[in-house]
Design an enzyme around this catalytic site. Structure first.
Site, mmCIF file in Angstrom:
data_model
loop_
_atom_site.group_PDB
_atom_site.id
_atom_site.type_symbol
_atom_site.label_atom_id
_atom_site.label_comp_id
_atom_site.label_asym_id
_atom_site.label_seq_id
_atom_site.Cartn_x
_atom_site.Cartn_y
_atom_site.Cartn_z
ATOM 1 N N ASP A 5 0.782 38.277 31.968
ATOM 2 C CA ASP A 5 0.156 39.669 31.469
ATOM 3 C C ASP A 5 -0.022 39.808 29.911
ATOM 4 O O ASP A 5 -0.792 41.082 29.404
ATOM 5 C CB ASP A 5 1.182 40.692 32.028
ATOM 6 N N LYS A 164 -12.291 46.814 -13.285
ATOM 7 C CA LYS A 164 -12.736 46.996 -12.116
ATOM 8 C C LYS A 164 -12.727 48.333 -11.544
ATOM 9 O O LYS A 164 -11.906 48.987 -11.629
ATOM 10 C CB LYS A 164 -11.889 46.166 -11.310
ATOM 11 N N ARG A 166 -13.909 50.166 -7.958
ATOM 12 C CA ARG A 166 -14.101 50.049 -6.629
ATOM 13 C C ARG A 166 -15.179 50.995 -6.164
ATOM 14 O O ARG A 166 -14.759 52.019 -6.228
ATOM 15 C CB ARG A 166 -12.893 49.691 -5.662
ATOM 16 N N ASP A 191 -6.081 35.818 -9.395
ATOM 17 C CA ASP A 191 -5.676 36.988 -8.607
ATOM 18 C C ASP A 191 -4.935 36.834 -7.326
ATOM 19 O O ASP A 191 -4.444 35.692 -7.185
ATOM 20 C CB ASP A 191 -7.116 37.713 -7.957
ATOM 21 N N THR A 196 -12.398 40.523 0.875
ATOM 22 C CA THR A 196 -13.952 40.326 1.264
ATOM 23 C C THR A 196 -14.600 39.547 0.274
ATOM 24 O O THR A 196 -15.721 39.211 0.389
ATOM 25 C CB THR A 196 -14.528 41.927 0.856
ATOM 26 N N GLY A 197 -14.051 39.238 -0.912
ATOM 27 C CA GLY A 197 -14.540 38.331 -1.934
ATOM 28 C C GLY A 197 -15.420 39.086 -3.168
ATOM 29 O O GLY A 197 -15.911 38.345 -3.842
ATOM 30 N N THR A 199 -14.433 41.305 -5.400
ATOM 31 C CA THR A 199 -13.941 41.107 -6.953
ATOM 32 C C THR A 199 -14.179 39.674 -7.482
ATOM 33 O O THR A 199 -14.708 39.681 -8.444
ATOM 34 C CB THR A 199 -12.416 41.163 -6.736
HETATM 35 C C1 R5P Z 1 -6.569 44.296 -5.804
HETATM 36 O O1 R5P Z 1 -6.141 44.890 -6.459
HETATM 37 C C2 R5P Z 1 -6.054 42.972 -5.421
HETATM 38 O O2 R5P Z 1 -5.557 42.228 -6.513
HETATM 39 C C3 R5P Z 1 -7.431 42.122 -5.245
HETATM 40 O O3 R5P Z 1 -8.233 41.863 -6.321
HETATM 41 C C4 R5P Z 1 -8.308 42.790 -4.059
HETATM 42 O O4 R5P Z 1 -7.443 42.809 -2.814
HETATM 43 C C5 R5P Z 1 -9.415 41.729 -3.869
HETATM 44 O O5 R5P Z 1 -10.144 42.154 -2.852
HETATM 45 P P1 R5P Z 1 -11.631 41.672 -2.514
HETATM 46 O O6 R5P Z 1 -11.783 40.381 -2.287
HETATM 47 O O7 R5P Z 1 -11.989 42.313 -1.320
HETATM 48 O O8 R5P Z 1 -12.504 42.175 -3.603
#
Ligand code: R5P
Length: 268
Positions: A5, A164, A166, A191, A196-197, A199
């Site tokens: 299940d 950075k 966001r 990092d 998502t890449g 950054t």
């Molecule tokens: C954020 O403060 C973390 O250190 C990473 O920079 C972040 O999680 C990267 O996220 P993404 O790849 O989505 O930009």
């Protein structure tokens, strides 16, 4: 294994009565499933008389939801901590957990909790396996400073952290510090997480535009959501490497030595 299940089936085959148990369970991609597995295993070991249960969560999910940002939201980090404690865990360890607004893990956990680090292993990989010579180390934002600083100091090279902003879940704006001149030099971005890449992509773009000869990327937790890896590769980094806290095509560095070292110290 699962019951027909869909429920999880968990069984400990060895006798854990009176034993020190180390339970290693990363919580990547399907965190709820891995968390439930951990809870079933720890509770079973506890029920079977284990003396001590050290929980290792190399990638610790839910650490980002450490506040109620909107009315009615779950304080997920605290809830997960309570669940882990409730099944007899004696102590808990993670690897380079990003403590966003949490200053001290003792504010979240009632049991001893600590953050281990994979930075020495990543540094060694970049230096010895890749042979990346004398890079400028770059933290893509201020929060990455703690990790980038360790690597820069270990390699004996300069460190710069970018700013950075966001703009959305996948969209960031990266600004380099004015005093950084990267022209004609290799750069190494450090990092903790690549999700998502966004950054990394923006940071590679800025470094290339500013004339860096080559750009390397190293992170601890390569979550690489969706097609993040392909999108990063399109920017032409020299290499991109992560650890196996999250299995992925770039998880070249095993964190097993970090965990083994801690276990050795716990039982010494
Ligand atoms: C954020 O403060 C973390 O250190 C990473 O920079 C972040 O999680 C990267 O996220 P993404 O790849 O989505 O930009």
């Amino acid at each position: 294994m699962r019951f027909p299940d869909g429920e999880k089936y968990v069984r400990i085959l060895d006798d854990v009565k009176g034993e020190n148990v180390a339970l290693i369970q990363s919580m990547y991609r399907t965190p709820d499933e891995f968390l439930l597995e951990y809870l079933l295993l720890a509770d079973t070991a506890s029920d079977l008389g284990a003396k001590r249960i050290a929980g290792f969560m190399p990638y610790f999910a839910y650490a980002r939801q450490d506040e109620r940002f909107n009315p009615g939201e779950a304080l997920s980090f605290k809830t997960v901590a309570k669940l882990i404690e409730s099944v007899g865990t004696s102590e808990v360890y993670s690897i380079d957990m990003h403590e966003h607004r949490v200053v001290d893990l003792d504010d979240v956990f009632k049991i001893p909790a600590a953050n281990l680090t994979a930075m020495p292993l990543l540094t060694r990989y970049v230096r010895d396996q890749v042979g990346f010579e004398k890079p400028v180390v770059i933290g893509p934002d201020e929060e990455a400073r703690q990790w980038a600083k360790f690597v820069a100091e270990s390699l004996g090279v300069e460190l710069y952290c970018f700013q950075k902003k966001r703009r959305g879940p996948e969209s960031v704006e990266i600004t380099k510090p004015e005093e950084l001149n990267v022209r004609g030099r290799p750069a190494l971005i450090i990092d903790d997480i690549i999700s998502t890449g966004g950054t990394i992509i923006e940071t590679v773009k800025v470094l290339k535009k500013e004339g860096a000869t080559k750009v390397g990327v190293a992170c601890v937790h390569p979550i690489l959501a969706g097609n993040a890896l392909d999108r990063i590769k399109q920017e032409g980094p020299e290499f991109i490497v992560g650890t196996d806290t999250v299995p992925s095509p770039i998880s070249e560095v095993s964190v097993a030595p970090v965990i083994a070292d801690k276990i050795r110290k716990l039982i010494a």
